[in-house]
Design an enzyme around this catalytic site. Structure first.
Site, PDB file in Angstrom:
ATOM      1  N   CYS A  81       0.855  -1.180   0.000  1.00  0.00           N
ATOM      2  CA  CYS A  81       0.000   0.000   0.000  1.00  0.00           C
ATOM      3  C   CYS A  81       0.892   1.231   0.000  1.00  0.00           C
ATOM      4  O   CYS A  81       1.894   1.264   0.724  1.00  0.00           O
ATOM      5  CB  CYS A  81      -0.885  -0.012   1.244  1.00  0.00           C
ATOM      6  SG  CYS A  81      -2.002   1.401   1.342  1.00  0.00           S
ATOM      7  N   HIS A 136      -8.638  -3.888  -2.671  1.00  0.00           N
ATOM      8  CA  HIS A 136      -7.785  -3.064  -1.808  1.00  0.00           C
ATOM      9  C   HIS A 136      -8.237  -1.602  -1.810  1.00  0.00           C
ATOM     10  O   HIS A 136      -8.385  -0.987  -0.754  1.00  0.00           O
ATOM     11  CB  HIS A 136      -6.330  -3.198  -2.286  1.00  0.00           C
ATOM     12  CG  HIS A 136      -5.349  -2.393  -1.502  1.00  0.00           C
ATOM     13  ND1 HIS A 136      -4.399  -2.976  -0.692  1.00  0.00           N
ATOM     14  CD2 HIS A 136      -5.160  -1.043  -1.397  1.00  0.00           C
ATOM     15  CE1 HIS A 136      -3.679  -2.007  -0.110  1.00  0.00           C
ATOM     16  NE2 HIS A 136      -4.116  -0.837  -0.536  1.00  0.00           N
ATOM     17  N   GLU A 137      -8.466  -1.069  -3.014  1.00  0.00           N
ATOM     18  CA  GLU A 137      -8.793   0.367  -3.103  1.00  0.00           C
ATOM     19  C   GLU A 137     -10.209   0.651  -2.609  1.00  0.00           C
ATOM     20  O   GLU A 137     -10.448   1.682  -1.981  1.00  0.00           O
ATOM     21  CB  GLU A 137      -8.604   0.883  -4.540  1.00  0.00           C
ATOM     22  CG  GLU A 137      -7.191   0.712  -5.110  1.00  0.00           C
ATOM     23  CD  GLU A 137      -6.071   1.242  -4.211  1.00  0.00           C
ATOM     24  OE1 GLU A 137      -6.315   2.171  -3.403  1.00  0.00           O
ATOM     25  OE2 GLU A 137      -4.953   0.708  -4.295  1.00  0.00           O
TER      26      GLU A 137
END
Ligand code: CO
Length: 156
Positions: A89, A131-132
């Site tokens: 990240c 993830h986003e």
């Protein structure tokens, strides 16, 4: 314009983001800055809260045929299968985690003019969608089950 990326530990990353309702110059400048920031940091995705904006806006580019993907108000509408792998990240430079994700993910979103569309990704793109979109709900990859921290020598 490259913006500052907030790091793990910043409370802004834990907040719920609000839907984007106006598809105007302000959004387009945000999208431009988010893409600039993601490419400069050599990441494959960036969510608006990572640059301090609590709106449901994501940019992704995993280097495949899709190129730059802009997602406004994205929602995951279907998942299939499972993948295991390491994930990083831009808000946690030098760290990677081992995270289980679906292998195929379909997302419904709006484009920069507010037009709805759907997009399906597999592998890395599916992982980036998960993830986003998690970021928009204040969720970090280190919260996901099966997470295991490793040191990434290359990025340190
Ligand atoms: Co992230």
């Amino acid at each position: 314009m490259v913006r500052n990326i907030l790091k793990f530990g910043d409370e802004t990353l834990r907040k719920q983001c609000k839907p984007m309702q106006k598809y105007d110059l302000r959004l387009w400048l945000l999208l431009r800055d988010m893409a600039d920031t993601m490419y400069k940091a050599e990441g494959v995705g960036l969510a608006a809260p990572q640059v301090g904006i609590l709106r449901r806006v994501v940019v992704i580019d995993v280097g495949d045929e899709h190129g730059l993907i802009e997602l406004i108000n994205p929602e995951i509408i279907a998942t299939e299968g499972e993948q295991e792998g390491s994930e990083g990240c831009l808000s946690a430079p030098g760290r990677r985690g081992y995270v289980k994700r679906p292998n195929k993910v379909t997302v419904k979103a709006q484009d920069r003019k507010g037009k709805p569309f759907e997009i399906t990704g597999e592998g890395l793109l599916a992982r980036a969608f998960c993830h986003e979109i998690d970021h928009l709900n204040g969720v970090l990859y280190s919260d996901v089950e099966e997470y295991e921290i490793t040191d990434d020598e290359e990025e340190q």
